[in-house]
Design a protein around this motif. Structure first.
Motif, mmCIF file in Angstrom:
data_model
loop_
_atom_site.group_PDB
_atom_site.id
_atom_site.type_symbol
_atom_site.label_atom_id
_atom_site.label_comp_id
_atom_site.label_asym_id
_atom_site.label_seq_id
_atom_site.Cartn_x
_atom_site.Cartn_y
_atom_site.Cartn_z
ATOM 1 N N ALA A 19 0.834 -1.208 0.000
ATOM 2 C CA ALA A 19 0.000 0.000 0.000
ATOM 3 C C ALA A 19 0.867 1.257 0.000
ATOM 4 O O ALA A 19 1.134 1.860 1.038
ATOM 5 N N THR A 21 1.943 4.805 -2.722
ATOM 6 C CA THR A 21 1.564 5.578 -3.904
ATOM 7 C C THR A 21 2.249 5.059 -5.157
ATOM 8 O O THR A 21 1.676 5.095 -6.248
ATOM 9 N N ARG A 46 -2.909 -7.160 -2.060
ATOM 10 C CA ARG A 46 -2.207 -6.238 -1.155
ATOM 11 C C ARG A 46 -1.520 -7.040 -0.053
ATOM 12 O O ARG A 46 -2.161 -7.802 0.666
ATOM 13 N N TYR A 261 -6.901 -0.664 -1.921
ATOM 14 C CA TYR A 261 -5.561 -0.217 -2.292
ATOM 15 C C TYR A 261 -4.883 0.453 -1.090
ATOM 16 O O TYR A 261 -4.380 -0.226 -0.194
ATOM 17 N N LEU A 262 -4.893 1.782 -0.994
ATOM 18 C CA LEU A 262 -4.216 2.443 0.124
ATOM 19 C C LEU A 262 -5.153 2.689 1.308
ATOM 20 O O LEU A 262 -4.694 2.878 2.429
ATOM 21 N N ILE A 269 -3.073 11.490 -0.288
ATOM 22 C CA ILE A 269 -2.270 10.923 -1.378
ATOM 23 C C ILE A 269 -1.894 11.964 -2.422
ATOM 24 O O ILE A 269 -0.804 11.922 -3.007
#
Length: 350
Positions: A19, A21, A46, A261-262, A269
C-alpha cells in the motif's frame, strides 16, 4: 464425433503490491482495464510488507510483484532467504520517498543537522534515537544512511535502525517507538497532516534519479510464460505513461484511495502526486518530480543503472563485495525482456 470447440480462458495472474503511492501503475492498469485489454486476468493482492512479497515470490504464491529494486539482489543471492533466480523487465518508478522526523524531536530543538547530531549523541545507549526503514535491502535504508552520514552520524553506532512495514511506520511514530523514518508516500504526508511529523528531506533531492520499484518476477516465469510476461509489461508501460500525465494525477489519487488499495483519503495521497508537497515546515514545496512513473525513459531496466545501485549496496555493507559479480546487474535488469515486450513505443491511453 469431434469435441465441441472451447475458448481458453486466461489464467489468473497473481500480482502483489504494498500500500504505497508508487503502486500506481498496477492500480491504474487494473482500474483502466489495461490488463484486460492486453488479454490478461489479474488479481491484485495487497501484502503486509516486503518480506511477505519476497517469500510469496520465492515460493510461487505470486507470479509477479511491485518490489524494491534492491530486493532483486537479496533474493538472487539468498541474503536472509532461500536463493532464487529473479529478474525484472520493467522499472515502475523513480523517487517517491521522504524522511520524516517526529514533532517531539522538533520540540526538543532538532531543526537541522547540528541539532540532530547533538540530540543523537545525548541519547546514546539504551535510549538511542530510533529510525525506521521498510526493509534492510531498500533505497530507504540507503537514503537514511546517506542522510545520517551527511549529519556526521554513524548509522551503526549513533542511532538504532529498525525494520518496519510501510503502513506501520506512521503508527510507530505516533506511538513514540520511532523518532523518525524513511518511507514512501503517502506515509510521510499522513504524518504531516496528522500533526505527528515533518520532513527535512525527500528522495528526489537526496538522490536524483534513484531507482525505486520494479516489477519482480522469477526468471522461470519469463521462460515458461513469455507471452503473459510480455503482455504484463506492455499493460504496465501504458499505465505508467498514463500515471505520469499531470491532468491524471487527481484521478489517480482517487483510485489509490480505495479500501482495497491504500485505504486513505485522496487528500493525503494527492499532494506528492501533484507536486505540491507539504513537508510540515510551513511552506509548500513545488516538486513536480516527487513521483516519476514513465518520463525520461525510466521504465527501461538499464544495466548501467543497476550496476550503480549494486555499487551503493556494496558501499553501505548491504551486499557482500565478494558476491557482487560484475555480471549480476545485467542478469537482474533484463533489457532484452523489456525490448521483447515493447518493440515499439506505446501510445498514451487517453
Amino acid at each position: 464425433m469431434p469435441a465441441p470447440a472451447t475458448h481458453a480462458r486466461p489464467r489468473v495472474l497473481r500480482l502483489g503490491f504494498i500500500a504505497l503511492t508508487d503502486a500506481a501503475p498496477l492500480v491504474a492498469a487494473q482500474e483502466l482495464g489495461l490488463f484486460a485489454r492486453h488479454g490478461l486476468k489479474v488479481r491484485l493482492s495487497r501484502e503486509v510488507g516486503w518480506a511477505t512479497i519476497r517469500d510469496k515470490i520465492i515460493f510461487g504464491e505470486l507470479d509477479a510483484a511491485h518490489a524494491l529494486a534492491p530486493l532483486l539482489w537479496a533474493i538472487q543471492l539468498g541474503l536472509d532467504c532461500a536463493p532464487t533466480d529473479v529478474c525484472t523487465g520493467f522499472v515502475l518508478n523513480v523517487h517517491g520517498n521522504a524522511i520524516t522526523l517526529s514533532h517531539r524531536l522538533r520540540a526538543a530543538g532538532v531543526t537541522d543537522a547540528a541539532a540532530l547530531r547533538a540530540e543523537a549523541r545525548r541519547r546514546r545507549g539504551e535510549s538511542r534515537l530510533t529510525f525506521g526503514v521498510v526493509f534492510a535491502f531498500s533505497l530507504h535504508h540507503l537514503l537514511l544512511r546517506q542522510w545520517l552520514r551527511a549529519a556526521r552520524l554513524d548509522p551503526d553506532r549513533d542511532v538504532r535502525i529498525a525494520i518496519v512495514p510501510p503502513a506501520q511506520a506512521f503508527r510507530n511514530l505516533a506511538a513514540g517507538t520511532l523518532d523518525g523514518y524513511c518511507v514512501g508516500e503517502p506515509w510521510n504526508s499522513l504524518a504531516v497532516q496528522r500533526g505527528e511529523g515533518w520532513c527535512p528531506a525527500w528522495s528526489a533531492a537526496l538522490s536524483p534519479g534513484h531507482l525505486e520499484k520494479v516489477l519482480l518476477v522469477r526468471t522461470e516465469f519469463t521462460r515458461r510464460q513469455p507471452a503473459e510476461h510480455d503482455r504484463l509489461v506492455a499493460a504496465l508501460a501504458e499505465a505508467a505513461a498514463w500515471c505520469d500525465e499531470p491532468p491524471h494525477r487527481g484521478t489517480l489519487a482517487a483510485m489509490l484511495s480505495a479500501p482495497g488499495y491504500l485505504n486513505l483519503p485522496a487528500g493525503v495521497i494527492a499532494p506528492a502526486l501533484t507536486g505540491r508537497f507539504d513537508p510540515g515546515t510551513g511552506r509548500i514545496e513545488s516538486l513536480p518530480d516527487f513521483h516519476v512513473f514513465h518520463r525520461g525513459g525510466i521504465n527501461r531496466p538499464a544495466p548501467a543503472r543497476a550496476a550503480a545501485l549494486q555499487a551503493e549496496l556494496v558501499a553501505h555493507g548491504l551486499v557482500p563485495a565478494r558476491r557482487a559479480a560484475a555480471a549480476l546487474p545485467r542478469q537482474l535488469f533484463r533489457e532484452d525482456l523489456h525490448a521483447r515486450a515493447l518493440p515499439r513505443s506505446l501510445p498514451l491511453h487517453a
